[in-house]
Structures are given as C-alpha cells and as structure tokens.
Motif scaffolding. Structure first.
Motif, PDB file in Angstrom:
ATOM      1  N   PRO A  18       0.826  -1.210   0.000  1.00 52.41           N
ATOM      2  CA  PRO A  18       0.000   0.000   0.000  1.00 52.41           C
ATOM      3  C   PRO A  18       0.862   1.263   0.000  1.00 52.41           C
ATOM      4  O   PRO A  18       2.005   1.253   0.461  1.00 52.41           O
ATOM      5  CB  PRO A  18      -0.791  -0.119   1.302  1.00 52.41           C
ATOM      6  N   VAL A  19       0.312   2.331  -0.521  1.00 52.84           N
ATOM      7  CA  VAL A  19       0.942   3.641  -0.403  1.00 52.84           C
ATOM      8  C   VAL A  19       0.500   4.217   0.952  1.00 52.84           C
ATOM      9  O   VAL A  19      -0.695   4.328   1.222  1.00 52.84           O
ATOM     10  CB  VAL A  19       0.497   4.585  -1.537  1.00 52.84           C
ATOM     11  N   ARG A  20       1.470   4.561   1.781  1.00 55.28           N
ATOM     12  CA  ARG A  20       1.145   5.079   3.118  1.00 55.28           C
ATOM     13  C   ARG A  20       1.226   6.610   3.089  1.00 55.28           C
ATOM     14  O   ARG A  20       2.252   7.187   2.738  1.00 55.28           O
ATOM     15  CB  ARG A  20       2.107   4.508   4.164  1.00 55.28           C
ATOM     16  N   VAL A  21       0.103   7.238   3.435  1.00 53.49           N
ATOM     17  CA  VAL A  21       0.042   8.695   3.412  1.00 53.49           C
ATOM     18  C   VAL A  21      -0.306   9.221   4.801  1.00 53.49           C
ATOM     19  O   VAL A  21      -0.951   8.536   5.605  1.00 53.49           O
ATOM     20  CB  VAL A  21      -0.990   9.199   2.376  1.00 53.49           C
ATOM     21  N   LEU A  22       0.131  10.444   5.059  1.00 45.46           N
ATOM     22  CA  LEU A  22      -0.063  11.073   6.367  1.00 45.46           C
ATOM     23  C   LEU A  22      -0.865  12.355   6.242  1.00 45.46           C
ATOM     24  O   LEU A  22      -0.619  13.169   5.349  1.00 45.46           O
ATOM     25  CB  LEU A  22       1.297  11.399   7.001  1.00 45.46           C
ATOM     26  N   CYS A  23      -1.822  12.538   7.133  1.00 44.94           N
ATOM     27  CA  CYS A  23      -2.483  13.828   7.344  1.00 44.94           C
ATOM     28  C   CYS A  23      -2.129  14.260   8.759  1.00 44.94           C
ATOM     29  O   CYS A  23      -2.416  13.523   9.712  1.00 44.94           O
ATOM     30  CB  CYS A  23      -4.000  13.706   7.224  1.00 44.94           C
ATOM     31  N   ASP A  24      -1.483  15.377   8.898  1.00 43.41           N
ATOM     32  CA  ASP A  24      -1.093  15.841  10.232  1.00 43.41           C
ATOM     33  C   ASP A  24      -1.865  17.092  10.606  1.00 43.41           C
ATOM     34  O   ASP A  24      -2.266  17.874   9.753  1.00 43.41           O
ATOM     35  CB  ASP A  24       0.410  16.127  10.284  1.00 43.41           C
ATOM     36  N   GLY A  25      -2.112  17.268  11.897  1.00 43.27           N
ATOM     37  CA  GLY A  25      -2.829  18.460  12.342  1.00 43.27           C
ATOM     38  C   GLY A  25      -3.262  18.347  13.792  1.00 43.27           C
ATOM     39  O   GLY A  25      -2.860  17.425  14.514  1.00 43.27           O
TER      40      GLY A  25
END
Length: 221
Positions: A18-25
């Motif tokens: 899988p492509v691992r993506v991050l949303c930070d906040g």
C-alpha cells in the motif's frame, strides 16, 4: 509473474504494497470537514493506508492556541473514522526523518505555505524531497467556526449549563449567572449591575497594581 516492489510500483498500483500517506494536524472537535479530507486523501491511490498524526497539547497551545480536546481525546475520536487506518502523535514540523520512521510515502496538506516563527513554510523540506502532496480543505466548516458559533451564543449555552452546574463549576460570577437566567425585560437592570461590578473590580485591580509599582519604586531608592 514477479511482483514489482517499491514506492513507484505502489503508486502505479503495480504492487500489493500500500501507499502510506499522512495527514497531520490538531483535528480538534472532529467534524465532517476532517472526515472529507481523510476520504479524499485516501482516495488518491488505489491501495492506500491513511495515517493521521496529532500534534501535542503543548505544541498546539504554544504555536496555535488553546484547544478544547486533549491529544488523547483527539486521537481516540478520529481513530474510529472509517477512512483512517492508523493514528499517532506527530511533531509540529513534519520531517523526512519522521516520515521514514513511520514508513510514510507522502504527507497531505493544503498547498499554501504554512509559516511558523522564522520558518516560511514548515513543509518546505518534505516538498523538496518529493514527499508532499497538496489537498484542499472543506469550505464552510472548521473548528474555529464551531467555537465562534458557541461564543456568539454563549448566553444561551450558559443558561442551559446552569441547569446542571453551579456558577463556581462553570467559572462564572453569580452576577453573570443571574443575568443569563433572567427574563429579557429584566436584563437591562442586571446588565447595568453586572457592568458596574466589573468596573469596580477593574478599578480595584488597577489600584492594587499601582500600589505594587509604588512599593517597587520605593525599594529601588
């Protein structure tokens, strides 16, 4: 057939990786705008894992302002969103090293530079490394908008709260509690009384501070 490996193959959908993506906040007071952001980011790739990173309470207070929910509460809330695969604490500034430690391929954020102190854009380093992807916020909703709505109607919410809690528990004066609970026709007199008491308290505080200043001047002679 030999399966292709690596990030590029995953991005092209040529790998089971899988492509691992991050949303930070901060993601305080989780709302549908957050959920749409997570959905849209996860939909960028056919086989995608979404990791949501949460800034610490200390960083949030120092660099942005007081939040309503603690980091633990924010993480516990968001991890139940169906678009989210993982949650984790994250630093205020996402670095290439942090992304590599968590096997993150890309970080999503809106494309505008995000300044912090003397830094023009906290995402500059991962943009240069090709590990950044732009996304769009949901218009018409934000945590700030929700808090502003509460503040605008603070008297109504306070009136409801006073049915369950005492003025002391709500950290408000008895005068203010009486003011919000009174009928509209009586509010004028109570407002005047409330403002008079406030003015007297301010005057006393100014007098106390002046006395402290005078004492300090005397001690320095």
């Amino acid at each position: 057939m030999v399966e292709k490996k690596g990030k590029l193959a995953a991005v092209k959908g040529e790998s089971t990786r899988p492509v691992r993506v991050l949303c930070d906040g901060v993601f305080d007071l989780f709302h549908f705008g957050h959920a749409r952001l997570f959905r849209n980011c996860r939909a960028k790739f056919k086989n995608c894992q979404l990791v949501v990173g949460f800034t610490s309470d200390e960083d949030t207070i120092n660099l942005k302002g007081k939040q309503v929910m603690t980091q633990h509460e924010r993480m516990e809330t968001v991890k139940h969103c169906k678009w989210v695969d993982e949650v984790c604490p994250c630093p205020w500034v996402i670095t290439v090293q942090f992304m590599k430690e968590h096997n993150i391929d890309y970080t999503f954020h809106d494309p505008q530079p995000y300044p912090c102190g003397d830094v023009a854009d906290v995402y500059a380093s991962i943009k240069e490394a090709g590990m950044f992807m732009p996304c769009q916020r949901t218009e018409g909703v934000s945590t700030s908008d929700i808090i502003l709505r509460v503040i605008r109607h603070k008297d109504d919410f306070m009136r409801q709260a006073l049915e369950k809690f005492s003025p002391e528990e709500l950290n408000v004066s008895k005068e203010y509690a009486e003011y919000v609970q009174e009928k509209p026709e009586d509010k004028g007199k109570l407002r005047a009384s409330f403002e008079k008491n406030e003015a007297e308290m301010i005057e006393k505080e100014i007098k106390r501070l002046q006395e402290e200043i005078n004492k300090l001047k005397e001690s320095q002679k």
